[in-house]
Scaffold this active site. Sequence first.
Site: not given
Length: 334
Positions: A116, A199, A202
Amino acid sequence: MKTILTGIRPTGNLHLGHYYGAVKNWVELQDKYNTFIEIADVQALTDNFDNPDKVRKNVRELVIDLLSAGIDPSKSTIFIQSMIPEIAELTIYFSNLVTVSRLQRNPTIKTEIKQKKELFGNTGESVTYGFLGYPVSQAADITLFGGEVIPVGEDQLPLIEQTREIVRKFNSIYGETFTEPEPLLSNITRLKGLDGNEKMGKSLGNAINLNDTFEEIRKKVMGAVTDPDKIKKDDPANPNICMVYYYHKLVSDNNLNTIHDECENGTRGCVSCKKELIDNMVNFLKPMQEKRKYYEEHPEIVDKILIEGTKKAREKAIATMEIIRNKMKIDYFE
Ligand code: TRP
C-alpha cells in the site's frame, strides 16, 4: 465430522491459481467435513470500500465459479459474510484481545501495508483502521462457525496463527469456549504465472481464469515463457524451466512423458507445444464452463443456494453468540 471454515474475497473471477491452490482441495474435503465457505464481502470492502459495485457484482460471479468448480451446496454451506451481523459483533469483542503492534507485525499485514505504501506513498493514510483489523474479523469468521480445520493458501498462515492467539486469550480470560483452529495446506500452495512470476494475478495478465474464452486462453498461452536458450524450433531444451511444460503438468497427464522427452530431444517446437496446451486447457475447463453456463441461465438457483446457505450459517452464528455473551457476562435480559 469436523468443521471446516474457509473464506474467499469476492474481487474477481477465479483463476487456475485459486483452483489448484484452494478450491480443488475444498471440493475433495467437502465429503469428509462439515464445510462452511464464506463469501468474504466485508473483508473485500476493507480494500474496496470505495468500489461497492465491484464487490457486489463479484459475489455472484464467485459463487458461480465455486459451483462450477465442484462445490456442492448439499455438502458445503455457502454464505455471505455481511449478512451475518454476529461476525461484526464478535469482531468488536475480539478487538480488545489483540494489540495494534501485534497486527502491524503480522507478516501478511506487514507485506500488504508495504504494498500500500508503495502505491500511495509513505503517508500512513492508506492504512485504515478497518484494514488493520481484518485479521480480527477473520478470527470471528472462523470461531463463530466452530471452524476447526482451515484449508487455505500459504499466505494465510499468519492469519490463522493470529486467530489461534485470539482464541487462547479469549479462553484464558472468559473460560474455555473455542478450539484453536488448524490450517490445512493443499499440495500445490502457489501456482506460478504463465510468465514465470511467482505471483499470479489478473493485473499481471499471467493467469488463466476458469471462465476464460478460447481466444483469451490462446493469447495468454502463446505469450508464455519458455526455455530462453531454445532459439530454433529443433533445439533441445529444458522443460523444467519452461512455463508451458509447467502447465502441461497440470492439464495434460495422458502424454506428459512424451512432451518432456520430445522437448529435451529437440523434436518438439514451442509453437506446436503451446497449441497442444491450449487444446488441453480448453478441454480441462470445458466441464466447468458448461456448469457455469447452466448457473448463468438459472440465477434463481444461485440465489436459492445463497439464501439457504446464509440462513443455515446465521443459525449457527446466533447459537455461538449466545454462548459468547454468557461467557462475557453481557447476557443481560435472558
Ligand atoms: N483472507 C482470505 C483471503 O484473502 C479470505 C478469508 C476471509 C478467509 N475469511 C476467512 C480464509 C476465514 C479462511 C478463513 O483469501
